[in-house]
Motif scaffolding. Structure first.
Motif, PDB file in Angstrom:
ATOM      1  N   SER A   1       0.818  -1.216   0.000  1.00 49.98           N
ATOM      2  CA  SER A   1       0.000   0.000   0.000  1.00 49.98           C
ATOM      3  C   SER A   1       0.848   1.261   0.000  1.00 49.98           C
ATOM      4  CB  SER A   1      -0.938   0.013   1.211  1.00 49.98           C
ATOM      5  OG  SER A   1      -0.229   0.241   2.414  1.00 49.98           O
ATOM      6  N   PHE A   2       2.122   1.151   0.387  1.00 50.21           N
ATOM      7  CA  PHE A   2       2.972   2.335   0.405  1.00 50.21           C
ATOM      8  C   PHE A   2       3.160   2.907  -0.995  1.00 50.21           C
ATOM      9  CE2 PHE A   2       3.995   0.743   4.559  1.00 50.21           C
ATOM     10  CZ  PHE A   2       4.276   1.872   5.297  1.00 50.21           C
ATOM     11  N   SER A   3       3.150   2.058  -2.012  1.00 43.66           N
ATOM     12  CA  SER A   3       3.299   2.556  -3.377  1.00 43.66           C
ATOM     13  C   SER A   3       1.994   2.510  -4.157  1.00 43.66           C
ATOM     14  CB  SER A   3       4.368   1.749  -4.120  1.00 43.66           C
ATOM     15  OG  SER A   3       4.020   0.378  -4.165  1.00 43.66           O
ATOM     16  N   ARG A   4       1.103   1.591  -3.802  1.00 48.75           N
ATOM     17  CA  ARG A   4      -0.121   1.434  -4.581  1.00 48.75           C
ATOM     18  C   ARG A   4      -1.335   2.114  -3.961  1.00 48.75           C
ATOM     19  NH1 ARG A   4       0.347  -5.032  -6.121  1.00 48.75           N
ATOM     20  NH2 ARG A   4       2.345  -4.882  -7.233  1.00 48.75           N
ATOM     21  N   GLY A   5      -1.186   2.632  -2.767  1.00 45.19           N
ATOM     22  CA  GLY A   5      -2.334   3.234  -2.094  1.00 45.19           C
ATOM     23  C   GLY A   5      -3.081   2.204  -1.266  1.00 45.19           C
ATOM     24  N   THR A   6      -4.064   2.665  -0.505  1.00 49.33           N
ATOM     25  CA  THR A   6      -4.775   1.789   0.436  1.00 49.33           C
ATOM     26  C   THR A   6      -6.059   1.205  -0.145  1.00 49.33           C
ATOM     27  OG1 THR A   6      -5.931   3.711   1.358  1.00 49.33           O
ATOM     28  CG2 THR A   6      -3.867   3.056   2.421  1.00 49.33           C
ATOM     29  N   GLY A   7      -6.259   1.371  -1.442  1.00 51.64           N
ATOM     30  CA  GLY A   7      -7.500   0.877  -2.050  1.00 51.64           C
ATOM     31  C   GLY A   7      -7.729  -0.598  -1.817  1.00 51.64           C
ATOM     32  N   ALA A   8      -6.689  -1.421  -2.046  1.00 57.09           N
ATOM     33  CA  ALA A   8      -6.837  -2.867  -1.891  1.00 57.09           C
ATOM     34  C   ALA A   8      -7.072  -3.259  -0.433  1.00 57.09           C
ATOM     35  CB  ALA A   8      -5.594  -3.586  -2.433  1.00 57.09           C
ATOM     36  N   LEU A   9      -6.554  -2.455   0.506  1.00 56.05           N
ATOM     37  CA  LEU A   9      -6.714  -2.785   1.924  1.00 56.05           C
ATOM     38  C   LEU A   9      -8.174  -2.689   2.366  1.00 56.05           C
ATOM     39  CD1 LEU A   9      -3.646  -0.971   3.551  1.00 56.05           C
ATOM     40  CD2 LEU A   9      -3.813  -3.328   2.770  1.00 56.05           C
ATOM     41  N   ARG A  10      -8.926  -1.824   1.723  1.00 52.56           N
ATOM     42  CA  ARG A  10     -10.325  -1.631   2.124  1.00 52.56           C
ATOM     43  C   ARG A  10     -11.187  -2.839   1.782  1.00 52.56           C
ATOM     44  NH1 ARG A  10     -10.414   3.559   3.638  1.00 52.56           N
ATOM     45  NH2 ARG A  10      -8.830   4.937   2.732  1.00 52.56           N
ATOM     46  N   ASP A  11     -10.683  -3.692   0.906  1.00 55.06           N
ATOM     47  CA  ASP A  11     -11.434  -4.895   0.553  1.00 55.06           C
ATOM     48  C   ASP A  11     -11.184  -6.055   1.509  1.00 55.06           C
ATOM     49  OD1 ASP A  11     -12.429  -3.561  -1.659  1.00 55.06           O
ATOM     50  OD2 ASP A  11     -10.781  -4.205  -2.958  1.00 55.06           O
ATOM     51  N   ILE A  12     -10.233  -5.862   2.431  1.00 57.78           N
ATOM     52  CA  ILE A  12      -9.919  -6.932   3.377  1.00 57.78           C
ATOM     53  C   ILE A  12     -10.927  -6.918   4.521  1.00 57.78           C
ATOM     54  CG2 ILE A  12      -8.200  -7.842   4.990  1.00 57.78           C
ATOM     55  CD1 ILE A  12      -6.039  -6.630   3.210  1.00 57.78           C
TER      56      ILE A  12
ATOM     57  N   GLN B   1       0.268   6.897  -4.262  1.00 55.61           N
ATOM     58  CA  GLN B   1       1.446   7.427  -3.575  1.00 55.61           C
ATOM     59  C   GLN B   1       2.499   7.885  -4.580  1.00 55.61           C
ATOM     60  OE1 GLN B   1       1.639   7.755  -0.082  1.00 55.61           O
ATOM     61  NE2 GLN B   1      -0.516   7.260  -0.318  1.00 55.61           N
ATOM     62  N   ASN B   2       2.708   7.070  -5.605  1.00 59.16           N
ATOM     63  CA  ASN B   2       3.677   7.441  -6.632  1.00 59.16           C
ATOM     64  C   ASN B   2       3.209   8.673  -7.396  1.00 59.16           C
ATOM     65  OD1 ASN B   2       5.044   5.198  -5.791  1.00 59.16           O
ATOM     66  ND2 ASN B   2       4.381   3.902  -7.478  1.00 59.16           N
ATOM     67  N   ALA B   3       1.909   8.758  -7.638  1.00 55.17           N
ATOM     68  CA  ALA B   3       1.367   9.949  -8.292  1.00 55.17           C
ATOM     69  C   ALA B   3       1.606  11.183  -7.422  1.00 55.17           C
ATOM     70  CB  ALA B   3      -0.129   9.768  -8.546  1.00 55.17           C
ATOM     71  N   GLY B   4       1.520  11.013  -6.098  1.00 59.06           N
ATOM     72  CA  GLY B   4       1.779  12.127  -5.188  1.00 59.06           C
ATOM     73  C   GLY B   4       3.202  12.637  -5.291  1.00 59.06           C
ATOM     74  N   ILE B   5       4.147  11.725  -5.503  1.00 57.25           N
ATOM     75  CA  ILE B   5       5.549  12.125  -5.648  1.00 57.25           C
ATOM     76  C   ILE B   5       5.732  12.948  -6.914  1.00 57.25           C
ATOM     77  CG2 ILE B   5       7.886  11.254  -6.005  1.00 57.25           C
ATOM     78  CD1 ILE B   5       7.055   8.839  -4.257  1.00 57.25           C
ATOM     79  N   VAL B   6       5.112  12.503  -7.994  1.00 55.69           N
ATOM     80  CA  VAL B   6       5.210  13.249  -9.250  1.00 55.69           C
ATOM     81  C   VAL B   6       4.565  14.624  -9.098  1.00 55.69           C
ATOM     82  CG1 VAL B   6       4.632  13.266 -11.701  1.00 55.69           C
ATOM     83  CG2 VAL B   6       5.236  11.112 -10.591  1.00 55.69           C
ATOM     84  N   LEU B   7       3.435  14.698  -8.421  1.00 52.48           N
ATOM     85  CA  LEU B   7       2.787  15.987  -8.182  1.00 52.48           C
ATOM     86  C   LEU B   7       3.699  16.922  -7.383  1.00 52.48           C
ATOM     87  CD1 LEU B   7      -0.852  14.841  -7.375  1.00 52.48           C
ATOM     88  CD2 LEU B   7      -0.195  16.373  -9.240  1.00 52.48           C
TER      89      LEU B   7
ATOM     90  N   ASP C   1      11.346   8.754  -5.984  1.00 54.81           N
ATOM     91  CA  ASP C   1      11.968   9.733  -5.112  1.00 54.81           C
ATOM     92  C   ASP C   1      11.820   9.388  -3.648  1.00 54.81           C
ATOM     93  OD1 ASP C   1      12.747  12.146  -6.914  1.00 54.81           O
ATOM     94  OD2 ASP C   1      10.827  11.418  -7.635  1.00 54.81           O
ATOM     95  N   GLU C   2      10.669   8.972  -3.259  1.00 56.14           N
ATOM     96  CA  GLU C   2      10.462   8.737  -1.847  1.00 56.14           C
ATOM     97  C   GLU C   2       9.703   7.467  -1.547  1.00 56.14           C
ATOM     98  OE1 GLU C   2      11.943  12.528  -2.131  1.00 56.14           O
ATOM     99  OE2 GLU C   2      10.185  11.850  -3.147  1.00 56.14           O
ATOM    100  N   ALA C   3       9.213   6.765  -2.511  1.00 52.74           N
ATOM    101  CA  ALA C   3       8.523   5.515  -2.241  1.00 52.74           C
ATOM    102  C   ALA C   3       9.536   4.392  -2.281  1.00 52.74           C
ATOM    103  CB  ALA C   3       7.422   5.291  -3.266  1.00 52.74           C
ATOM    104  N   SER C   4       9.086   3.170  -2.130  1.00 52.78           N
ATOM    105  CA  SER C   4      10.003   2.050  -2.209  1.00 52.78           C
ATOM    106  C   SER C   4       9.223   0.791  -2.511  1.00 52.78           C
ATOM    107  CB  SER C   4      10.758   1.888  -0.888  1.00 52.78           C
ATOM    108  OG  SER C   4       9.867   1.828   0.185  1.00 52.78           O
ATOM    109  N   TYR C   5       9.901  -0.183  -3.050  1.00 57.33           N
ATOM    110  CA  TYR C   5       9.204  -1.430  -3.318  1.00 57.33           C
ATOM    111  C   TYR C   5      10.204  -2.569  -3.396  1.00 57.33           C
ATOM    112  CZ  TYR C   5      10.445  -2.312  -8.201  1.00 57.33           C
ATOM    113  OH  TYR C   5      11.103  -2.622  -9.350  1.00 57.33           O
ATOM    114  N   ASP C   6       9.713  -3.800  -3.373  1.00 56.46           N
ATOM    115  CA  ASP C   6      10.587  -4.959  -3.359  1.00 56.46           C
ATOM    116  C   ASP C   6      11.287  -5.130  -4.687  1.00 56.46           C
ATOM    117  OD1 ASP C   6      10.721  -6.057  -0.940  1.00 56.46           O
ATOM    118  OD2 ASP C   6       9.237  -7.618  -1.241  1.00 56.46           O
ATOM    119  N   GLU C   7      12.611  -5.126  -4.670  1.00 53.41           N
ATOM    120  CA  GLU C   7      13.370  -5.318  -5.901  1.00 53.41           C
ATOM    121  C   GLU C   7      13.077  -6.647  -6.570  1.00 53.41           C
ATOM    122  OE1 GLU C   7      15.568  -5.185  -9.029  1.00 53.41           O
ATOM    123  OE2 GLU C   7      15.350  -3.481  -7.703  1.00 53.41           O
TER     124      GLU C   7
END
Length: 718
Positions: free
Chosen positions: A13-24, A258-264, A655-661
């Protein structure tokens, strides 16, 4: 749903947002620590990872992969101590060599996040040895990128480039086109940080073409964002805007908020540099509505840029006479600066000063709108209080100017207070004298050099003399005439009319717009003092004002850029000395003593939104056979056709997000964490022996030099 899957979704969710979490569905979560995982899920949905829940989970979890994933979450959420605890605990529960190497790399990442690059390098080297010993060149190449990144962050460009080329060789031998594309972009980043903008563009564009051919839209979006930043620095505004808009469109299409926020955020800075504060405000406010506070340094960089945008707009509205809008915007700028000054990883006292200045300006712009006397006095008091709170935080060379400004405002407040005592005329002369004393004290030190301050001070001295004459029932016309002469000599706009008013008052003539009662109430003196006070206050404000400044931090949260919008200066730092520690210190987890540390094969950390450019752009690249052996700047005709330098993808990707290589395709969390398995890390004894031998040789040379010097002194005495 297994708790490991939930932890993985929180991480994503740090890079993709919390949308998927709301379905849990919380009641569907299963596992030994399900209730705590649900609490963590809820805190994530609320926009703030709960540190206490993470700490409890680190005690409760026992599965290696669950501990690792919680460590990843804590690392991204800015909780490095808990992350280290999770990785170390996982390390103590596994003997599988390859997993240990992965965890060692993770610990390296945590130390890099904390800015402890020396320890990060040690852990990366341990992980690298483990993967090389296990015969896993792909993992070794990724860790080599992390190692290179640590050297880059320490501004040790020669070591960084050497590691980049070694890592790239690994990807080329594996025919890994994805890895080659990543590292081509990483090389672009290195050149961008060094100030080699043309080279940066060449490598970014080459990497962009590779990712587009591979169909990797997310990676292409990151390249476009970075390319836009370089174009903006080059003044290629249209190209920069096109890149940012394409990048933003891709991330929004992918649903990665989140990534869109960095670009903004990058777009907001672009608009500020282009002197378009309205567009900058829109982009930056949109970014802050998306970004998480723990995303460093993008979040504080965005707040700082927004503070500058608010300040610029406030100035414009003040010039246009829109007092309400100007005051509100200065107040918002103050809130932004205050938020930054309270950040635990930002220790810059001048941010508190900027917050106080913006708050004071929010009151002062209202004073210029001629409020009622009681309102004016209250506004003056608030402005003074806001400035007084900043004196200790102001740079020493400007502290006296802030104190002078406070005295000038105290004089202005005294003048505004006079009309509140119209029923007590015997007090008016004393209050005018006190106001004059405040103003004289405000600019006394500044009047030591010739100029407008000196002339204003002399005018104040003359007016003060005239007031003394009035007290003694003497003729004050001579002092008033001298005051008028000094006001004219100051060449400050608007002082000519004030000078005429003082001269007429000295001749006891009625001044246009002034009644006999005004003369009795020292109206001419008060107008002159108020005009001088405002002129001095505005001049002082222009000299100390930091509200329109931009501040930016790099990925280690070092201040990397500061200055007025359009005239920012990069803070050039010397390369950090990184001690070569031969052994990783023992890490204790409970009763277990561990040698080594932890890591996840790509550097998932936040990348600085502003580059730090060293004074020298000389690189040493002994690893590249196509380069000359001597030190030189790598040119495009050499480097573009040769091996491509690689960093961890996450290092250059965003710039500021991160994800599994390791994630190159959708897969389960357990599968991803099990991708790397191999042999335990072993020390390269030959390298160690060479290092020891080199140090012994250096020591013998030093001793010989000392002995020679002693003999030279003895012979000289004899």
């Amino acid at each position: 749903m297994d708790q490991l899957v939930v932890l993985h979704e929180i991480f994503e969710s740090f890079s993709r947002g919390t949308g998927a979490l709301r379905d849990i569905e919380p009641r569907s979560v299963e596992g030994r620590c399900a209730s705590l995982v649900v609490k963590l899920l809820q805190s994530c949905l609320d926009g703030d990872i709960d540190e206490e829940v993470c700490r409890e989970l680190s005690e409760c979890l026992s599965n290696i992969y669950e501990l690792k994933r919680l460590g990843d979450i804590c690392r991204r959420a800015g909780m490095p101590e808990i992350a280290m605890k999770c990785y170390s605990k996982a390390l103590s529960q596994t003997e599988e060599p390859h997993v240990r190497s992965v965890l060692m790399n993770n610990l390296g990442q945590v130390h890099a996040q904390k800015g402890d690059l020396g320890k990060a390098i040690v852990y990366y080297k341990k992980a690298l040895e483990g993967f090389e010993y296990a015969g896993d060149p792909g993992s070794a190449a990724h860790v080599m990128g992390n190692l290179a990144s640590a050297y880059r962050r320490a501004y040790q460009w020669d070591r960084a480039v050497e590691c980049y080329f070694k890592g790239l060789k690994g990807f080329e031998k594996l025919n890994d086109s994805f890895g080659v594309a990543q590292m081509t972009g990483s090389l672009g980043r290195v050149y961008a940080e060094m100030g080699e903008k043309e080279l940066a563009v060449l490598y970014y564009e080459k990497s962009l073409r590779m990712f587009e051919q591979l169909g990797d839209r997310r990676s292409a979006a990151w390249l476009l964002s970075r390319l836009g930043r370089v174009y903006a620095e080059m003044g290629r505004w249209d190209d920069a805007k096109r890149c940012f808009e394409r990048s933003l469109s891709i991330f929004e299409d992918l649903g990665q908020s989140q990534n869109a926020g960095i670009v903004l955020s990058n777009m907001g800075r672009f608009y500020l540099d282009k002197e378009d504060p309205d567009s900058a405000r829109d982009s930056l406010e949109r970014a802050l509505n998306i970004l998480r506070k723990e995303m460093l340094p993008v979040y504080p960089n965005t707040v700082a840029a927004l503070a500058a945008a608010y300040s610029l707009l406030a100035r414009r509205y003040a010039a246009e006479g829109d007092v309400k809008q100007s005051s509100q915007l200065y107040s918002r700028a103050s809130d932004c600066f205050s938020e930054l000054s309270l950040h635990p990883r930002i220790l810059i006292s001048e941010l508190r000063a900027a917050a106080g200045q913006a708050r004071s300006l929010s009151y002062l712009v209202k004073l210029r709108a001629d409020p009622r006397e009681d309102e004016a006095v209250a506004l003056c008091e608030r402005a003074i209080s806001a400035l007084e709170s900043t004196i200790a935080s102001t740079a020493s060379k400007e502290r006296e100017k802030v104190a002078s400004l406070v005295r000038c405002l105290q004089g202005i407040k005294e003048l505004w207070s006079i009309d509140l005592y119209a029923a007590e005329p015997w007090r008016i002369l004393g209050m005018v004298s006190v106001a004059c004393e405040y103003l004289m004290g405000g600019i006394r030190e500044l009047a030591r050099s010739p100029g407008s301050y000196k002339e204003m001070y002399e005018a104040l001295v003359a007016i003060n003399g005239a007031l003394d004459d009035e007290k003694q029932r003497r003729d004050s016309s001579e002092n008033l005439r001298r005051a008028a002469e000094h006001l004219r000599a100051s060449q400050v706009e608007g002082f000519e009319k004030i000078a005429e008013t003082l001269e007429m008052a000295g001749r006891s003539e009625l001044v246009q717009g002034m009644s006999p009662s005004d003369i009795l109430n020292y109206g001419a003196h008060r107008k002159a003092l108020l005009s001088i006070g405002w002129a001095a206050a505005e001049s002082l404000l222009s000299e100390i004002d930091r509200t329109g400044w931009i501040y930016a931090w790099d990925e280690s949260m070092n201040l990397s850029e500061a200055g007025p919008v359009g005239r920012t200066e990069r803070i050039r730092r010397k390369s950090e000395s990184i001690a070569e520690i031969r052994e990783v210190p023992v890490v204790e987890v409970g009763s277990a003593n561990l040698r080594g540390s932890a890591a996840d094969v790509s550097e998932e950390r936040t990348v600085g939104s502003t580059s730090i450019v060293p004074a020298q752009t000389v690189l040493v690249s002994a690893a590249a056979p196509s380069l000359l052996a001597r030190t030189e700047t790598i040119r495009p005709e050499i480097a573009l056709e040769g091996p491509y330098v690689i960093e961890s993808f996450a290092d250059y990707e965003h710039d500021e997000a991160s994800y599994d290589e390791p994630l190159r395709s959708e897969s389960s969390d357990a599968t991803v964490d099990a991708v790397y398995s191999g042999a335990a890390p072993v020390a390269h004894r030959s390298s160690l022996r060479e290092s020891v031998a080199a140090r012994i040789l250096l020591g013998l040379i030093a001793l010989a030099g000392t002995a020679y010097a002693i003999m030279h002194v003895i012979l000289g005495i004899l």
